[in-house]
Design a protein around this motif. Sequence first.
Motif, PDB file in Angstrom:
ATOM      1  N   SER A 119      -9.735  -0.055   1.729  1.00  0.00           N
ATOM      2  CA  SER A 119      -8.575  -0.028   0.823  1.00  0.00           C
ATOM      3  C   SER A 119      -8.298  -1.413   0.252  1.00  0.00           C
ATOM      4  CB  SER A 119      -7.338   0.557   1.517  1.00  0.00           C
ATOM      5  OG  SER A 119      -6.963  -0.203   2.624  1.00  0.00           O
ATOM      6  N   LEU A 144      10.567   4.751   5.221  1.00  0.00           N
ATOM      7  CA  LEU A 144      10.101   5.529   4.077  1.00  0.00           C
ATOM      8  C   LEU A 144      10.349   6.990   4.420  1.00  0.00           C
ATOM      9  CD1 LEU A 144       6.688   3.846   3.138  1.00  0.00           C
ATOM     10  CD2 LEU A 144       8.988   3.233   2.418  1.00  0.00           C
ATOM     11  N   VAL A 164       9.099  -1.264  -0.474  1.00  0.00           N
ATOM     12  CA  VAL A 164       7.939  -2.170  -0.375  1.00  0.00           C
ATOM     13  C   VAL A 164       8.142  -3.270   0.667  1.00  0.00           C
ATOM     14  CG1 VAL A 164       7.000  -1.822  -2.702  1.00  0.00           C
ATOM     15  CG2 VAL A 164       8.777  -3.550  -2.335  1.00  0.00           C
ATOM     16  N   LYS A 174       2.789  -5.770   3.440  1.00  0.00           N
ATOM     17  CA  LYS A 174       2.227  -4.751   4.348  1.00  0.00           C
ATOM     18  C   LYS A 174       0.710  -4.832   4.341  1.00  0.00           C
ATOM     19  CE  LYS A 174       6.033  -1.541   3.272  1.00  0.00           C
ATOM     20  NZ  LYS A 174       6.501  -0.170   3.292  1.00  0.00           N
ATOM     21  N   THR A 181       7.406  12.156   1.217  1.00  0.00           N
ATOM     22  CA  THR A 181       6.862  11.531   0.002  1.00  0.00           C
ATOM     23  C   THR A 181       6.360  10.113   0.214  1.00  0.00           C
ATOM     24  OG1 THR A 181       9.005  10.632  -0.587  1.00  0.00           O
ATOM     25  CG2 THR A 181       8.512  12.828  -1.429  1.00  0.00           C
ATOM     26  N   ARG A 182       6.709   9.486   1.343  1.00  0.00           N
ATOM     27  CA  ARG A 182       6.395   8.075   1.607  1.00  0.00           C
ATOM     28  C   ARG A 182       7.004   7.166   0.544  1.00  0.00           C
ATOM     29  NH1 ARG A 182       6.258   7.571   6.254  1.00  0.00           N
ATOM     30  NH2 ARG A 182       4.945   5.731   6.437  1.00  0.00           N
ATOM     31  N   ARG A 183       8.119   7.590  -0.004  1.00  0.00           N
ATOM     32  CA  ARG A 183       8.860   6.750  -0.957  1.00  0.00           C
ATOM     33  C   ARG A 183       9.941   5.994  -0.196  1.00  0.00           C
ATOM     34  NH1 ARG A 183       6.858   6.265  -6.108  1.00  0.00           N
ATOM     35  NH2 ARG A 183       5.224   7.819  -6.128  1.00  0.00           N
ATOM     36  N   PRO A 205       0.827  -1.219   0.000  1.00  0.00           N
ATOM     37  CA  PRO A 205       0.000   0.000   0.000  1.00  0.00           C
ATOM     38  C   PRO A 205       0.858   1.264   0.000  1.00  0.00           C
ATOM     39  CG  PRO A 205      -0.408  -1.336   1.982  1.00  0.00           C
ATOM     40  CD  PRO A 205       0.626  -2.062   1.183  1.00  0.00           C
ATOM     41  N   GLU A 206       2.031   1.202   0.659  1.00  0.00           N
ATOM     42  CA  GLU A 206       2.958   2.322   0.565  1.00  0.00           C
ATOM     43  C   GLU A 206       4.380   1.806   0.464  1.00  0.00           C
ATOM     44  OE1 GLU A 206       2.434   4.748   4.100  1.00  0.00           O
ATOM     45  OE2 GLU A 206       3.775   3.444   5.218  1.00  0.00           O
ATOM     46  N   PRO A 207       5.234   2.358  -0.426  1.00  0.00           N
ATOM     47  CA  PRO A 207       4.904   3.398  -1.409  1.00  0.00           C
ATOM     48  C   PRO A 207       3.811   2.930  -2.365  1.00  0.00           C
ATOM     49  CG  PRO A 207       6.992   2.331  -1.944  1.00  0.00           C
ATOM     50  CD  PRO A 207       6.599   1.832  -0.600  1.00  0.00           C
ATOM     51  N   PRO A 208       3.010   3.878  -2.912  1.00  0.00           N
ATOM     52  CA  PRO A 208       1.884   3.491  -3.755  1.00  0.00           C
ATOM     53  C   PRO A 208       2.327   2.568  -4.890  1.00  0.00           C
ATOM     54  CG  PRO A 208       1.980   5.876  -3.492  1.00  0.00           C
ATOM     55  CD  PRO A 208       3.213   5.328  -2.851  1.00  0.00           C
ATOM     56  N   TYR A 209       1.583   1.498  -5.116  1.00  0.00           N
ATOM     57  CA  TYR A 209       2.022   0.540  -6.128  1.00  0.00           C
ATOM     58  C   TYR A 209       1.754   1.066  -7.528  1.00  0.00           C
ATOM     59  CZ  TYR A 209      -2.859  -0.951  -5.601  1.00  0.00           C
ATOM     60  OH  TYR A 209      -4.218  -0.979  -5.494  1.00  0.00           O
TER      61      TYR A 209
END
Length: 307
Positions: free
Chosen positions: A138, A206, A186, A130, A210-212, A101-105
């Motif tokens: 979600s 992360l 991931v 995760k 940016t949650r990257r 779910p994070e980082p956005p797939y």
Amino acid sequence: MTRAPKIRPRMNPPRTGRVVAHFGKKWAVEEEAGRIYLCHPLRRSQEPCVGDRVHWEAADAQHGRILEVLPRDTLLTRPGRGGKTRPAAANVSQVLVVLAPEPPYDLLLVDQYLVVNENRGIDTRLLFNKSDLLTKASRRGVDANLAPYRDLYPLLFISAETGEGMETLKATLKDKISMLAGQSGVGKSSLLKNLLPDLDVRIGGLSDGTRRGRHTTTSAMLFHLPGGGDLIDTPGVAIFGLADIDSRQLAEGYKEFRPFISYCRFNDCRHVDDLGCAVREGVEKGEISRARYRRYLKLLEKLPRIS
Ligand SMILES: Nc1nc2c(ncn2[C@@H]2O[C@H](COP(=O)(O)OP(=O)(O)OP(=O)(O)O)[C@@H](O)[C@H]2O)c(=O)[nH]1
Ligand SMILES: [Mg+2]
Ligand SMILES: [Zn+2]
């Protein structure tokens, strides 16, 4: 008086080993008994990579030379200088594409992995890690987005944190060389850590804004699993470039297109706006996922023009 040519005495007979890591100009070769030697290749023309089986000879208790890279079952490459590719991982029989779910797939990236694996003859599994972070709502969104993949590839919801799905994962790793792939952050190294708790693996967070991911793992490395099988952790994305893929291979890499392709009117159909395209017809009839087909068109745009 002529001097006899100097012959370098071969002190040790060649041995067989496996490349388990690569650091700059050195490759770590593990001999069958488990000892690791830092080696350099004797011939520059043959670049070894993680997963390679090699003939090598020891120079001392810690160093050696790679004499020959043995034939590879499969090969994944990464971009090198001047448009060339370099070997990145050899003899991998299964790639575990990790998303979270994070980082956005990014399903375009997932398709890119799948296309490469299809063309290299490597099996793919999708791991949604995760899953502890998913809410009911979600999870429904994820299920909808991944629906087209369910019939095509094994998909497992897991969590390196809570251990959900890890037993199922373990069973699929036995007796194979598997490789973790996926965007930075991931949880690839976290999954490895869950499987090998005693291992000192670097796990990154992360970035707050940016949650990257933070690109924590910097080179591919092979580990032996207690239940049998090997697992390669990687820094992720670069290996799966489309440099070696042409437009025909791209279409073949979308494996649900294959039964349709032979019914296209023209042999060189690109499945875009071509007359009598059976793939497009399959999309119109709902037999091929429109989302996957749209991603095919996007990847086709990314290929070099000549192919
Ligand atoms: N909630 C939750 N967090 C997780 C899980 N797995 C990993 N993480 C977290 O995700 C972050 C990134 O984990 P890594 O294992 O370093 O990710 P990676 O894919 O190896 O990243 P790179 O090495 O940069 O490619 C860390 O903060 C982990 O603690 C999980 O199952 N659940
Ligand atoms: Mg990592
Ligand atoms: Zn077509």
